[in-house]
Design a protein around this motif. Structure first.
Motif, PDB file in Angstrom:
ATOM      1  N   ARG A  21       0.804  -1.357   0.029  1.00 14.18           N
ATOM      2  CA  ARG A  21       0.072   0.055   0.017  1.00 14.18           C
ATOM      3  C   ARG A  21       0.842   1.403  -0.095  1.00 14.18           C
ATOM      4  N   TYR A  22       1.950   1.140   0.475  1.00 10.39           N
ATOM      5  CA  TYR A  22       2.873   2.329   0.704  1.00 10.39           C
ATOM      6  C   TYR A  22       3.616   2.542  -0.614  1.00 10.39           C
ATOM      7  N   ALA A  23       4.106   1.625  -1.231  1.00 13.00           N
ATOM      8  CA  ALA A  23       4.522   1.646  -2.514  1.00 13.00           C
ATOM      9  C   ALA A  23       3.468   2.063  -3.715  1.00 13.00           C
ATOM     10  N   GLN A  24       2.200   1.594  -3.499  1.00 14.47           N
ATOM     11  CA  GLN A  24       1.236   2.104  -4.243  1.00 14.47           C
ATOM     12  C   GLN A  24       1.030   3.693  -4.356  1.00 14.47           C
ATOM     13  N   ALA A  25       0.741   4.100  -3.134  1.00 18.61           N
ATOM     14  CA  ALA A  25       0.740   5.591  -2.856  1.00 18.61           C
ATOM     15  C   ALA A  25       1.726   6.349  -3.539  1.00 18.61           C
ATOM     16  N   VAL A  26       2.959   5.924  -3.178  1.00 18.23           N
ATOM     17  CA  VAL A  26       3.956   6.526  -3.596  1.00 18.23           C
ATOM     18  C   VAL A  26       4.214   6.615  -5.323  1.00 18.23           C
ATOM     19  N   SER A  27       4.068   5.301  -5.834  1.00 20.93           N
ATOM     20  CA  SER A  27       3.829   5.350  -7.219  1.00 20.93           C
ATOM     21  C   SER A  27       3.097   6.010  -7.988  1.00 20.93           C
ATOM     22  N   GLY A  28       1.738   6.293  -7.206  1.00 17.84           N
ATOM     23  CA  GLY A  28       0.799   7.014  -7.809  1.00 17.84           C
ATOM     24  C   GLY A  28       1.097   8.250  -7.898  1.00 17.84           C
ATOM     25  N   GLU A  29       1.595   8.925  -6.697  1.00 17.62           N
ATOM     26  CA  GLU A  29       2.010  10.316  -6.753  1.00 17.62           C
ATOM     27  C   GLU A  29       3.277  10.702  -7.824  1.00 17.62           C
ATOM     28  N   LEU A  30       4.120   9.615  -7.933  1.00 15.58           N
ATOM     29  CA  LEU A  30       5.273   9.751  -8.639  1.00 15.58           C
ATOM     30  C   LEU A  30       4.837   9.783 -10.095  1.00 15.58           C
ATOM     31  N   ALA A  31       3.987   8.999 -10.576  1.00 20.16           N
ATOM     32  CA  ALA A  31       3.236   8.757 -12.038  1.00 20.16           C
ATOM     33  C   ALA A  31       2.616  10.158 -12.236  1.00 20.16           C
ATOM     34  N   ILE A  32       1.925  10.834 -11.424  1.00 18.48           N
ATOM     35  CA  ILE A  32       1.162  11.983 -11.684  1.00 18.48           C
ATOM     36  C   ILE A  32       2.257  13.207 -11.914  1.00 18.48           C
ATOM     37  N   LYS A  33       3.117  13.358 -10.937  1.00 18.46           N
ATOM     38  CA  LYS A  33       3.960  14.275 -10.889  1.00 18.46           C
ATOM     39  C   LYS A  33       4.969  14.350 -11.942  1.00 18.46           C
ATOM     40  N   PHE A  34       5.543  12.927 -12.461  1.00 20.36           N
ATOM     41  CA  PHE A  34       6.462  12.672 -13.640  1.00 20.36           C
ATOM     42  C   PHE A  34       5.812  13.193 -14.683  1.00 20.36           C
ATOM     43  N   ARG A  35       4.483  12.643 -14.834  1.00 24.63           N
ATOM     44  CA  ARG A  35       3.607  13.129 -16.157  1.00 24.63           C
ATOM     45  C   ARG A  35       3.570  14.521 -16.459  1.00 24.63           C
ATOM     46  N   LEU A  36       3.126  15.362 -15.230  1.00 23.15           N
ATOM     47  CA  LEU A  36       2.801  16.709 -15.241  1.00 23.15           C
ATOM     48  C   LEU A  36       4.003  17.666 -15.313  1.00 23.15           C
ATOM     49  N   SER A  37       5.138  17.190 -14.979  1.00 25.19           N
ATOM     50  CA  SER A  37       6.218  18.237 -14.686  1.00 25.19           C
ATOM     51  C   SER A  37       6.642  18.621 -16.066  1.00 25.19           C
ATOM     52  N   PRO A  38       7.054  19.849 -16.424  1.00 16.13           N
ATOM     53  CA  PRO A  38       7.711  20.211 -17.723  1.00 16.13           C
ATOM     54  C   PRO A  38       9.044  19.903 -17.754  1.00 16.13           C
ATOM     55  N   LEU A  39       9.620  19.621 -16.667  1.00 12.39           N
ATOM     56  CA  LEU A  39      11.002  19.275 -16.585  1.00 12.39           C
ATOM     57  C   LEU A  39      11.215  17.815 -17.058  1.00 12.39           C
ATOM     58  N   MET A  40      10.352  16.972 -17.197  1.00 15.15           N
ATOM     59  CA  MET A  40      10.492  15.631 -17.483  1.00 15.15           C
ATOM     60  C   MET A  40      10.703  15.408 -18.858  1.00 15.15           C
ATOM     61  N   GLY A  41       9.654  15.948 -19.792  1.00 14.90           N
ATOM     62  CA  GLY A  41       9.338  16.026 -21.076  1.00 14.90           C
ATOM     63  C   GLY A  41       9.165  14.567 -21.478  1.00 14.90           C
ATOM     64  N   GLU A  42       9.788  13.982 -22.580  1.00 13.91           N
ATOM     65  CA  GLU A  42       9.403  12.951 -23.155  1.00 13.91           C
ATOM     66  C   GLU A  42      10.633  12.133 -22.934  1.00 13.91           C
ATOM     67  N   THR A  43      11.717  12.440 -22.460  1.00 13.69           N
ATOM     68  CA  THR A  43      13.104  11.447 -22.646  1.00 13.69           C
ATOM     69  C   THR A  43      13.373  10.969 -21.493  1.00 13.69           C
ATOM     70  N   GLY A  44      12.732  10.905 -20.434  1.00 12.38           N
ATOM     71  CA  GLY A  44      12.992  10.235 -19.179  1.00 12.38           C
ATOM     72  C   GLY A  44      12.815   8.495 -19.618  1.00 12.38           C
ATOM     73  N   THR A  45      14.036   7.885 -18.959  1.00 12.31           N
ATOM     74  CA  THR A  45      14.147   6.696 -19.316  1.00 12.31           C
ATOM     75  C   THR A  45      14.594   5.763 -18.023  1.00 12.31           C
ATOM     76  N   TYR A  46      14.912   6.439 -16.911  1.00 13.39           N
ATOM     77  CA  TYR A  46      14.811   5.654 -15.380  1.00 13.39           C
ATOM     78  C   TYR A  46      14.596   6.729 -14.485  1.00 13.39           C
ATOM     79  N   ILE A  47      14.455   6.148 -13.368  1.00 15.37           N
ATOM     80  CA  ILE A  47      14.178   6.971 -11.831  1.00 15.37           C
ATOM     81  C   ILE A  47      15.189   6.560 -11.090  1.00 15.37           C
ATOM     82  N   ALA A  48      15.700   7.374 -10.413  1.00 16.01           N
ATOM     83  CA  ALA A  48      16.858   7.122  -9.417  1.00 16.01           C
ATOM     84  C   ALA A  48      15.994   7.313  -8.123  1.00 16.01           C
ATOM     85  N   VAL A  49      15.680   6.462  -7.378  1.00 13.79           N
ATOM     86  CA  VAL A  49      15.009   6.623  -6.208  1.00 13.79           C
ATOM     87  C   VAL A  49      15.811   6.610  -4.869  1.00 13.79           C
ATOM     88  N   PHE A  50      15.732   7.850  -4.199  1.00 12.00           N
ATOM     89  CA  PHE A  50      16.352   7.931  -2.699  1.00 12.00           C
ATOM     90  C   PHE A  50      15.435   8.211  -1.591  1.00 12.00           C
TER      91      PHE A  50
END
Length: 157
Positions: free
Chosen positions: A70-99
């Motif tokens: 459930r924790y991973a699901q909540a974080v992944s959902g927020e991450l997906a939304i922010k990743f898609r909406l961020s103008p910084l990400m563009g269409e070139t993202g090929t990896y995520i570094a998770v800290f």
């Protein structure tokens, strides 16, 4: 968020960069990374019991799979939304570094790797991966990128 930015600068060998200058690599702050609620209590209790260790140990414990899932699901959902909406990400993202905090971080990386369609071998690698202080996980977003391999990230001393 300040520590995340400092870590991003450090990982990019930009540690002398003034604080007000954003890191060269896009950085998204995900509020749900800081666990809260019932699942957090279960996760914290398991961490108090086991300490640092592989995600598999936590998922095998009573209540662990549900709580960390459930924790991973909540974080992944927020991450997906922010990743898609961020103008910084563009269409070139090929990896995520998770800290983040070991074990919680592993749960997020496992969820991302599963969604990316990585191999069972890579998923097993994530289940058994143990992280040390200041280490991260590099997860390809597509099974064809980076040879479909998950990487443990460490800062050379």
């Amino acid at each position: 968020a300040e520590r995340a930015e400092a870590t991003a600068h450090f990982m990019a060998n930009e540690e002398d960069t003034p604080r007000e200058v954003p890191p060269k690599q896009p950085l998204l702050t995900i509020a749900s990374l800081h666990p809260a609620g019932l699942e957090a209590n279960i996760c914290e209790a398991l961490f108090a019991r086991f300490g640092y260790g592989p995600l598999r140990q936590y998922l095998d414990a009573e209540g662990g799979e549900m709580a960390f899932g459930r924790y991973a699901q909540a974080v992944s959902g927020e991450l997906a939304i922010k990743f898609r909406l961020s103008p910084l990400m563009g269409e070139t993202g090929t990896y995520i570094a998770v800290f983040g905090h070991a074990v919680w971080l592993n749960a997020i990386a496992y969820a991302i790797a599963t969604a990316a369609g990585l191999s069972d071998e890579e998923l097993d690698f994530l289940l058994d991966l143990e992280l040390g202080e200041c280490e991260a996980i590099h997860v390809p977003l597509y099974s064809s990128d980076f040879g479909g391999k998950v990487q443990k990230m460490v800062v050379p001393l």
